[in-house]
Scaffold this active site. Structure first.
Site, PDB file in Angstrom:
ATOM      1  N   ASN A  23       0.802  -1.224   0.000  1.00 20.02           N
ATOM      2  CA  ASN A  23       0.000   0.000   0.000  1.00 20.02           C
ATOM      3  C   ASN A  23       0.834   1.274   0.000  1.00 20.02           C
ATOM      4  O   ASN A  23       0.299   2.361  -0.212  1.00 20.02           O
ATOM      5  CB  ASN A  23      -0.980  -0.029   1.183  1.00 20.02           C
ATOM      6  CG  ASN A  23      -2.059  -1.077   0.965  1.00 20.02           C
ATOM      7  OD1 ASN A  23      -2.183  -1.632  -0.130  1.00 20.02           O
ATOM      8  ND2 ASN A  23      -2.814  -1.381   2.007  1.00 20.02           N
ATOM      9  N   CYS A 115     -15.714  -3.348  -4.537  1.00 17.37           N
ATOM     10  CA  CYS A 115     -15.183  -4.697  -4.375  1.00 17.37           C
ATOM     11  C   CYS A 115     -15.992  -5.335  -3.253  1.00 17.37           C
ATOM     12  O   CYS A 115     -16.901  -4.729  -2.701  1.00 17.37           O
ATOM     13  CB  CYS A 115     -13.685  -4.666  -4.073  1.00 17.37           C
ATOM     14  SG  CYS A 115     -13.338  -3.965  -2.472  1.00 17.37           S
ATOM     15  N   ARG A 398      -2.441 -11.275  -4.219  1.00 15.31           N
ATOM     16  CA  ARG A 398      -2.469  -9.843  -4.544  1.00 15.31           C
ATOM     17  C   ARG A 398      -1.623  -9.052  -3.557  1.00 15.31           C
ATOM     18  O   ARG A 398      -1.069  -8.011  -3.902  1.00 15.31           O
ATOM     19  CB  ARG A 398      -3.912  -9.305  -4.489  1.00 15.31           C
ATOM     20  CG  ARG A 398      -4.806  -9.707  -5.640  1.00 15.31           C
ATOM     21  CD  ARG A 398      -6.079  -8.908  -5.594  1.00 15.31           C
ATOM     22  NE  ARG A 398      -5.775  -7.518  -5.339  1.00 15.31           N
ATOM     23  CZ  ARG A 398      -6.501  -6.740  -4.525  1.00 15.31           C
ATOM     24  NH1 ARG A 398      -7.562  -7.215  -3.921  1.00 15.31           N
ATOM     25  NH2 ARG A 398      -6.182  -5.480  -4.343  1.00 15.31           N
TER      26      ARG A 398
HETATM   27  C1  EPZ Z   1      -6.445   2.032   1.254  1.00 16.44           C
HETATM   28  O1  EPZ Z   1      -7.590   1.926   0.434  1.00 16.44           O
HETATM   29  C2  EPZ Z   1      -5.802   0.654   1.253  1.00 16.44           C
HETATM   30  N1  EPZ Z   1      -5.440   0.266  -0.114  1.00 16.44           N
HETATM   31  C3  EPZ Z   1      -6.773  -0.381   1.829  1.00 16.44           C
HETATM   32  O2  EPZ Z   1      -6.076  -1.627   1.898  1.00 16.44           O
HETATM   33  C4  EPZ Z   1      -7.145   0.048   3.240  1.00 16.44           C
HETATM   34  O3  EPZ Z   1      -8.075  -0.872   3.777  1.00 16.44           O
HETATM   35  C5  EPZ Z   1      -7.759   1.460   3.200  1.00 16.44           C
HETATM   36  O4  EPZ Z   1      -6.811   2.369   2.591  1.00 16.44           O
HETATM   37  C6  EPZ Z   1      -8.103   1.974   4.584  1.00 16.44           C
HETATM   38  O5  EPZ Z   1      -6.957   1.977   5.390  1.00 16.44           O
HETATM   39  C7  EPZ Z   1      -4.339   0.812  -0.691  1.00 16.44           C
HETATM   40  O6  EPZ Z   1      -3.646   1.633  -0.102  1.00 16.44           O
HETATM   41  C8  EPZ Z   1      -3.998   0.334  -2.073  1.00 16.44           C
HETATM   42  P1  EPZ Z   1      -9.924   4.793   1.831  1.00 16.44           P
HETATM   43  P2  EPZ Z   1      -8.396   3.280   0.010  1.00 16.44           P
HETATM   44  O7  EPZ Z   1     -10.129   5.743   0.704  1.00 16.44           O
HETATM   45  O8  EPZ Z   1      -7.494   4.438   0.000  1.00 16.44           O
HETATM   46  C9  EPZ Z   1     -14.522   5.767   2.070  1.00 16.44           C
HETATM   47  C10 EPZ Z   1      -5.754  -3.919   1.618  1.00 16.44           C
HETATM   48  O9  EPZ Z   1      -6.324  -4.890   2.136  1.00 16.44           O
HETATM   49  N2  EPZ Z   1     -14.277   6.668   0.933  1.00 16.44           N
HETATM   50  O10 EPZ Z   1      -9.016   5.195   2.954  1.00 16.44           O
HETATM   51  O11 EPZ Z   1      -9.174   2.950  -1.196  1.00 16.44           O
HETATM   52  C11 EPZ Z   1     -14.328   4.301   1.687  1.00 16.44           C
HETATM   53  O12 EPZ Z   1     -15.513   3.782   1.107  1.00 16.44           O
HETATM   54  C12 EPZ Z   1      -6.579  -2.743   1.137  1.00 16.44           C
HETATM   55  O13 EPZ Z   1      -4.508  -3.796   1.478  1.00 16.44           O
HETATM   56  C13 EPZ Z   1     -15.304   7.500   0.496  1.00 16.44           C
HETATM   57  O14 EPZ Z   1     -16.413   7.484   1.034  1.00 16.44           O
HETATM   58  O15 EPZ Z   1      -9.405   3.405   1.245  1.00 16.44           O
HETATM   59  C14 EPZ Z   1     -14.011   3.666   3.008  1.00 16.44           C
HETATM   60  O16 EPZ Z   1     -15.218   3.424   3.693  1.00 16.44           O
HETATM   61  C15 EPZ Z   1      -8.069  -2.966   1.296  1.00 16.44           C
HETATM   62  N3  EPZ Z   1     -15.068   8.323  -0.555  1.00 16.44           N
HETATM   63  C16 EPZ Z   1     -13.222   4.754   3.747  1.00 16.44           C
HETATM   64  O17 EPZ Z   1     -13.528   5.986   3.076  1.00 16.44           O
HETATM   65  C17 EPZ Z   1     -13.852   8.373  -1.184  1.00 16.44           C
HETATM   66  O18 EPZ Z   1     -13.696   9.175  -2.131  1.00 16.44           O
HETATM   67  C18 EPZ Z   1     -11.720   4.557   3.739  1.00 16.44           C
HETATM   68  O19 EPZ Z   1     -11.349   4.349   2.387  1.00 16.44           O
HETATM   69  C19 EPZ Z   1     -12.823   7.525  -0.719  1.00 16.44           C
HETATM   70  C20 EPZ Z   1     -13.048   6.693   0.342  1.00 16.44           C
END
Ligand code: EPZ
Length: 419
Positions: A23, A115, A398
């Site tokens: 990440n 997802c 992955r």
């Molecule tokens: C990152 O995803 C990580 N992936 C995820 O790891 C991790 O679970 C997540 O951060 C939270 O820590 C990578 O870094 C590649 P978020 P990201 O945007 O950035 C909501 C793994 O297992 N949200 O921080 O996509 C979202 O739905 C993966 O390695 C909005 O509502 O996660 C979630 O509920 C899985 N609007 C929350 O925020 C947006 O525009 C946190 O999501 C963006 C996010």
């Protein structure tokens, strides 16, 4: 499709070296698009996700090779259109938008699907791009951001579940080449965001405050090439610490940073798994019976959502009631029904899973559904008596580099077979 075949009941003993963080690597790989000069990124884990990102960089016109954990990229000339088929396969590729918008003032990527763990919207990413002056259009499954120029501004990036990690990364990258100063409020504080900021500053960006909720980026005219070594994967490290506790073993985890794992180490201690720091290593060992603990996943530095499933497998072994509440994603309990197939007694009540731990786990065929759920099933299989077959192990590949080989080196009876 491949599966893991696990004969459980063997305590893990020995040393494991943690790979680079997936990440951290993915947004850093995307950031190499911000310059027309060569970049070298070291300790990139060789995973399907990082191989996909390497292909995506190539599809944008960069020369990119990932060999023996080192990525060499030269994005001399790039186009602003990312291959639909590639991008839709890995939602983490949304983080190419910020660099493309920053460098070309235009980015067009396929809308990343949701997802199994949640809808995964990108509204906050798009809010940030618009605040910088970009026009956003969504058409035929593609999202396009375009701007005459990007102008620094103040952006509140907090969403319904708190900060957004890749949203923070995307806005930070676009802002490095904007005119003026951008302040991101309610920024994600994850170590992976800090690592990205360090790479961007090595490229000549001017970023202060990464790791805090307020990040200030002063735009510069151009970024140059740089070299960087990715931080170790704190989620992989947590997974091995938990596996040591689940199998009543003793494992030395090398190359990880304990300061990135304070919430996990604290909860493991409460559960009866001690994690002792010795130099740059951590030694996890089980002290007697496991105890039930309550967990709520939170943004960093709270308990990480990416360790929730693995911890649930451990709590299935702890006599008593553990309540695990998932506050980041709306449906990250796909592992519950599979753990039940091994004998775990878990009920879901809204955002919480009530784990009635202490029942013996017995091996059975189970199905991986997502990256961290598959890690949870492997941990449960290692602790269960008898044989567990974890199917669809491509989910695990992955995000974990050679997990079966690393576990075998710790004494686990695990092998990869064709399903
Ligand atoms: C990152 O995803 C990580 N992936 C995820 O790891 C991790 O679970 C997540 O951060 C939270 O820590 C990578 O870094 C590649 P978020 P990201 O945007 O950035 C909501 C793994 O297992 N949200 O921080 O996509 C979202 O739905 C993966 O390695 C909005 O509502 O996660 C979630 O509920 C899985 N609007 C929350 O925020 C947006 O525009 C946190 O999501 C963006 C996010």
């Amino acid at each position: 499709m491949e599966s893991f075949l696990i004969k459980g009941g063997v305590p893990l003993h020995g040393e494991v070296t943690i790979s680079g963080s997936k990440n951290a690597a993915l947004p850093i790989m995307a950031a190499t698009l911000l310059t027309d000069e060569p970049c070298v990124i070291r300790r990139v884990p060789e995973l399907s996700d990082t191989r996909f990102m390497t292909q995506i960089l190539g599809s944008l016109g960069a020369t990119a090779t990932l060999e023996n954990g080192t990525l060499t990229v030269h994005a001399k000339k790039i186009n602003d259109y990312a291959d639909y088929d590639l991008v839709r396969k890995m939602r983490g590729s949304v983080c190419i938008m910020g660099p493309l918008l920053g460098r070309l003032k235009r980015a067009q990527v396929s809308l990343p699907g949701g997802c199994i763990i949640g809808a995964r919207p990108i509204n906050l990413h798009l809010k940030g791009f618009q605040a910088l002056g970009a026009k956003i259009t969504i058409d035929a499954g593609y999202v396009t951001a375009s701007a005459k120029q990007l102008t620094g501004t103040s952006i509140f990036l907090g969403g319904r579940a708190g900060p957004t990690v890749l949203g923070t990364a995307n806005i930070m990258m676009a802002a490095t080449l904007a005119q003026g100063i951008t302040v991101i409020e309610s920024a994600a504080c994850e170590p992976e965001v800090v690592d990205l900021a360090q790479f961007l500053n090595a490229m000549g960006a001017n970023i202060v405050g990464a790791g805090s909720p307020t990040i200030t980026i002063t735009g510069v005219a151009k970024l140059h090439g740089a070299e960087h070594e990715v931080i170790p994967d704190r989620i992989e490290a947590a997974t091995f610490l938990i596996a040591a506790g689940a199998t009543k073993g003793e494992v030395t985890v090398k190359g990880a940073r304990a300061e990135h794992l304070r919430a996990v180490i604290d909860k493991l201690a409460e559960a009866g798994v001690s994690v002792e720091r010795s130099g740059a290593n951590m030694i996890a060992r089980r002290k007697g019976k496991l105890k039930p603990v309550d967990i709520t996943t939170l943004p960093y530095s709270g308990f990480p959502t990416d360790v929730q499933a693995q911890m649930m497998s451990l709590m299935a072994l702890a006599p008593g009631i553990s309540i695990i509440t998932e506050r980041i994603f709306e449906s990250r309990f796909m592992h519950v029904s599979e753990l039940a197939r091994l004998g775990a007694d878990i009920e879901i009540e809204g955002p919480s899973a009530i784990v009635k731990g202490g029942k013996p786990l017995n091996g059975a065929p189970v199905m991986a559904s997502d990256l961290r759920a598959s890690a949870a099933l492997v941990i449960a299989g290692l602790a269960a008596s008898g044989e567990t077959q974890v199917n669809r192990i491509y989910h695990l590949d992955r995000g974990y580099e050679q997990m079966d080989a690393k576990l075998r080196a710790l004494g686990a009876r695990i092998r990869r077979v064709e399903e």
